[in-house]
Design a protein around this motif. Sequence first.
Motif, PDB file in Angstrom:
ATOM      1  N   ARG A  91     -25.603 -16.391  39.819  1.00 32.14           N
ATOM      2  CA  ARG A  91     -24.933 -16.526  41.234  1.00 32.14           C
ATOM      3  C   ARG A  91     -24.319 -17.866  41.284  1.00 32.14           C
ATOM      4  NH1 ARG A  91     -27.055 -18.461  45.517  1.00 32.14           N
ATOM      5  NH2 ARG A  91     -29.183 -18.493  44.444  1.00 32.14           N
ATOM      6  N   PHE A  92     -23.160 -17.957  41.610  1.00 38.69           N
ATOM      7  CA  PHE A  92     -22.520 -19.355  41.920  1.00 38.69           C
ATOM      8  C   PHE A  92     -23.355 -20.073  42.935  1.00 38.69           C
ATOM      9  CE2 PHE A  92     -19.680 -21.858  44.427  1.00 38.69           C
ATOM     10  CZ  PHE A  92     -19.080 -22.619  43.391  1.00 38.69           C
ATOM     11  N   GLY A  93     -23.545 -21.440  42.447  1.00 37.13           N
ATOM     12  CA  GLY A  93     -24.521 -22.075  43.387  1.00 37.13           C
ATOM     13  C   GLY A  93     -25.900 -22.256  43.010  1.00 37.13           C
ATOM     14  N   SER A  94     -26.303 -21.495  42.015  1.00 42.03           N
ATOM     15  CA  SER A  94     -27.817 -21.362  41.564  1.00 42.03           C
ATOM     16  C   SER A  94     -27.655 -22.194  40.189  1.00 42.03           C
ATOM     17  CB  SER A  94     -28.195 -19.922  41.247  1.00 42.03           C
ATOM     18  OG  SER A  94     -27.518 -19.222  40.274  1.00 42.03           O
ATOM     19  N   SER A  95     -28.923 -22.139  39.627  1.00 40.31           N
ATOM     20  CA  SER A  95     -29.118 -22.895  38.298  1.00 40.31           C
ATOM     21  C   SER A  95     -28.455 -22.003  37.067  1.00 40.31           C
ATOM     22  CB  SER A  95     -30.496 -22.953  38.000  1.00 40.31           C
ATOM     23  OG  SER A  95     -30.820 -23.592  36.856  1.00 40.31           O
ATOM     24  N   GLY A  96     -27.651 -22.618  36.365  1.00 39.31           N
ATOM     25  CA  GLY A  96     -26.732 -21.854  35.466  1.00 39.31           C
ATOM     26  C   GLY A  96     -27.252 -21.571  34.248  1.00 39.31           C
ATOM     27  N   SER A  97     -26.453 -21.381  33.056  1.00 35.95           N
ATOM     28  CA  SER A  97     -26.631 -20.759  32.016  1.00 35.95           C
ATOM     29  C   SER A  97     -26.870 -21.368  30.768  1.00 35.95           C
ATOM     30  CB  SER A  97     -25.656 -19.613  31.398  1.00 35.95           C
ATOM     31  OG  SER A  97     -24.283 -20.034  31.313  1.00 35.95           O
ATOM     32  N   TYR A  98     -26.692 -22.984  30.891  1.00 37.17           N
ATOM     33  CA  TYR A  98     -26.586 -23.886  29.725  1.00 37.17           C
ATOM     34  C   TYR A  98     -28.197 -24.060  29.528  1.00 37.17           C
ATOM     35  CZ  TYR A  98     -21.555 -24.782  30.334  1.00 37.17           C
ATOM     36  OH  TYR A  98     -20.191 -24.458  30.226  1.00 37.17           O
ATOM     37  N   ALA A  99     -28.943 -23.259  29.262  1.00 43.74           N
ATOM     38  CA  ALA A  99     -30.377 -23.548  29.007  1.00 43.74           C
ATOM     39  C   ALA A  99     -30.931 -22.256  28.137  1.00 43.74           C
ATOM     40  CB  ALA A  99     -31.028 -23.577  30.575  1.00 43.74           C
ATOM     41  N   GLU A 100     -32.066 -22.644  27.562  1.00 44.74           N
ATOM     42  CA  GLU A 100     -32.721 -21.713  27.020  1.00 44.74           C
ATOM     43  C   GLU A 100     -33.419 -20.291  27.653  1.00 44.74           C
ATOM     44  OE1 GLU A 100     -34.501 -23.565  22.863  1.00 44.74           O
ATOM     45  OE2 GLU A 100     -35.274 -24.439  24.734  1.00 44.74           O
ATOM     46  N   TYR A 101     -33.739 -20.657  28.899  1.00 49.32           N
ATOM     47  CA  TYR A 101     -34.309 -19.620  29.658  1.00 49.32           C
ATOM     48  C   TYR A 101     -33.572 -19.638  30.989  1.00 49.32           C
ATOM     49  CZ  TYR A 101     -37.785 -18.897  26.302  1.00 49.32           C
ATOM     50  OH  TYR A 101     -38.529 -19.087  25.035  1.00 49.32           O
ATOM     51  N   HIS A 102     -33.512 -18.280  31.510  1.00 43.14           N
ATOM     52  CA  HIS A 102     -32.871 -18.224  32.818  1.00 43.14           C
ATOM     53  C   HIS A 102     -33.608 -17.254  33.913  1.00 43.14           C
ATOM     54  CE1 HIS A 102     -29.772 -17.162  36.070  1.00 43.14           C
ATOM     55  NE2 HIS A 102     -29.521 -18.489  36.037  1.00 43.14           N
ATOM     56  N   ILE A 103     -33.907 -17.545  34.900  1.00 37.94           N
ATOM     57  CA  ILE A 103     -34.548 -16.639  35.845  1.00 37.94           C
ATOM     58  C   ILE A 103     -33.376 -16.050  36.942  1.00 37.94           C
ATOM     59  CG2 ILE A 103     -35.782 -16.512  38.077  1.00 37.94           C
ATOM     60  CD1 ILE A 103     -37.822 -16.644  36.072  1.00 37.94           C
ATOM     61  N   THR A 104     -33.388 -14.775  37.153  1.00 41.67           N
ATOM     62  CA  THR A 104     -32.517 -13.867  38.066  1.00 41.67           C
ATOM     63  C   THR A 104     -33.172 -12.924  38.672  1.00 41.67           C
ATOM     64  OG1 THR A 104     -30.222 -13.184  37.985  1.00 41.67           O
ATOM     65  CG2 THR A 104     -31.614 -12.448  36.091  1.00 41.67           C
ATOM     66  N   ASP A 105     -32.311 -12.589  39.636  1.00 43.25           N
ATOM     67  CA  ASP A 105     -33.022 -11.021  40.307  1.00 43.25           C
ATOM     68  C   ASP A 105     -32.563  -9.887  39.670  1.00 43.25           C
ATOM     69  OD1 ASP A 105     -34.027 -10.209  43.403  1.00 43.25           O
ATOM     70  OD2 ASP A 105     -32.751  -8.846  42.257  1.00 43.25           O
ATOM     71  N   GLU A 106     -33.481  -8.985  39.432  1.00 46.39           N
ATOM     72  CA  GLU A 106     -33.000  -7.851  38.505  1.00 46.39           C
ATOM     73  C   GLU A 106     -31.660  -7.115  39.012  1.00 46.39           C
ATOM     74  OE1 GLU A 106     -35.133  -4.270  39.080  1.00 46.39           O
ATOM     75  OE2 GLU A 106     -35.726  -4.484  40.862  1.00 46.39           O
ATOM     76  N   SER A 107     -31.167  -7.570  40.307  1.00 45.58           N
ATOM     77  CA  SER A 107     -30.024  -6.855  40.707  1.00 45.58           C
ATOM     78  C   SER A 107     -28.880  -7.253  39.994  1.00 45.58           C
ATOM     79  CB  SER A 107     -29.919  -6.927  42.339  1.00 45.58           C
ATOM     80  OG  SER A 107     -29.628  -8.344  42.670  1.00 45.58           O
ATOM     81  N   ALA A 108     -28.944  -8.483  39.390  1.00 49.01           N
ATOM     82  CA  ALA A 108     -27.834  -9.107  38.902  1.00 49.01           C
ATOM     83  C   ALA A 108     -27.666  -8.525  37.388  1.00 49.01           C
ATOM     84  CB  ALA A 108     -27.844 -10.693  38.822  1.00 49.01           C
ATOM     85  N   LEU A 109     -28.430  -7.966  36.721  1.00 46.66           N
ATOM     86  CA  LEU A 109     -28.670  -7.530  35.195  1.00 46.66           C
ATOM     87  C   LEU A 109     -27.364  -6.284  35.137  1.00 46.66           C
ATOM     88  CD1 LEU A 109     -32.300  -7.812  34.517  1.00 46.66           C
ATOM     89  CD2 LEU A 109     -30.591  -9.686  34.270  1.00 46.66           C
ATOM     90  N   SER A 110     -26.911  -6.603  33.956  1.00 43.64           N
ATOM     91  CA  SER A 110     -26.264  -5.494  33.458  1.00 43.64           C
ATOM     92  C   SER A 110     -26.563  -5.250  31.795  1.00 43.64           C
ATOM     93  CB  SER A 110     -24.933  -5.609  33.073  1.00 43.64           C
ATOM     94  OG  SER A 110     -24.153  -5.799  34.343  1.00 43.64           O
ATOM     95  N   ARG A 111     -26.756  -3.946  31.571  1.00 41.35           N
ATOM     96  CA  ARG A 111     -27.327  -3.552  30.147  1.00 41.35           C
ATOM     97  C   ARG A 111     -26.130  -3.950  29.160  1.00 41.35           C
ATOM     98  NH1 ARG A 111     -25.621   0.432  27.206  1.00 41.35           N
ATOM     99  NH2 ARG A 111     -24.878   1.605  29.023  1.00 41.35           N
ATOM    100  N   MET A 112     -26.541  -4.803  28.128  1.00 44.01           N
ATOM    101  CA  MET A 112     -25.628  -5.256  27.172  1.00 44.01           C
ATOM    102  C   MET A 112     -25.039  -4.161  26.269  1.00 44.01           C
ATOM    103  SD  MET A 112     -26.360  -8.266  24.369  1.00 44.01           S
ATOM    104  CE  MET A 112     -25.881  -7.965  22.828  1.00 44.01           C
TER     105      MET A 112
END
Length: 320
Positions: A91-112
Motif C-alpha cells: 500500500r502506498f505510504g506503508s513500508s515498502g518492498s526493498y527488504a527481505e520480509y514484508h508484512i501485509t494484510d491478506e486482502s492485498a494478496l494475489s496468487r502468483m
Amino acid sequence: MKAIVINHYGGPEALKFTEVPTPFIKDSAQVLVKVKATSVNPLDYQIRRGDYSSLFNLPIITGHDIAGEIVEVGDAVKNWKSGDKVYYSPRFGSSGSYAEYHITDESALSRMPDNITYEEAASIPLIGGTVWEMLVVRAQLKKGETILILGGAGGVGTLAIQVAKALGAFVYTTGQSVLHEKLHDLGADVVIDHHQKNYIEEIQTHTDGKGVDVIIDTVGGSTLSDSPLALADYGRVVTLVDIPQPQNLIHAWEKNATYHFVFTRQSRDEVHHITQLIENGHVKPIIDSVFALEDIQSAHQRIENTKRERPLFGKIVLSL
C-alpha cells in the motif's frame, strides 16, 4: 533482515543497504511474506528524491512490487497458508518492498501464476493494476478499436501493448528503431520511431486522417496538448504522467476528447485480470535487467539515466 533504507532524500546514493529488525504479525488478518523479488518503478525514485515528503516520515523503506512466499499467517487468515506463492503491491505510504520480509494484510494478496518466475512476477503488480485501470476502466478499450501507446518500451508500455492486443485492439506504439522487432513481437501492429519521425503525422497517414480511438501517455512533456492531433473524434486520452506546466487543450476541445488522469493503481481485483492473461499465455512479463538488492543504487541509475548505452525495455527487477 537486510533492507534498503532512505534516511534522507536525494539521489541514488540515499539508498542504503543495511540491517533492520524483521517485521512481525501484529494483527490477526496479516501475513508475513519472504520477499523473493521486487522491482523498480518511477514511483520509487520519486519517493526517494522527496516528491512525496509530506506523506512520509524518515527513515523509510520504499518499493511497490513483491513476489514471494508466505512464511506465517495471522489467526484470522483463512484463505492463505505458509508456503503459498503470492505477488502484490504494498500500500502506498506503508513500508515498502526493498527488504527481505514484508508484512501485509491478506486482502492485498494475489496468487502468483504458476507459469512465471519470482523475478517475472515481481515486475507485474503495480503496473498490472495501472494498465488495467488505464485501458479497461478509463479508456474502455473495445475489440476493433485503435490505440496509440506512447512509450511502448517502458514497464507500463510493454504490458499495455500485450493487454491491448489481448482485448482485440489494433496497436500503434512509439519506440527507438533498435527496439522495433521486440515491440512487434509483443503485439504492436505499427511501431513509430519518435526520434526520427513525427508520431502525429505518422498516425494521420496510417489512419487516413481519422486518428486513433485511444491514446495512452506514459511520456509526459507536451503530450496532453499535442496528442489530440492524432486522436479520432470523441477519442480518449489516458495519462499516467503528472503535469509540470499548463498545457493548451484547444485541440482536445475540437475533437470532443475525453481525458483521464491515472495515479499508479494498487488493486488486487485489477491484478487478477492480468493474472488470468498471464496464465492463458496472452501476456508475458518483460524484464529489462536483474540486480541484486544490494545493487539498488545501480538499478535506480538505470531507470533514471536518459542517456543509456542500451535502451530500457521492460521492468528493472531486484532479486533476493
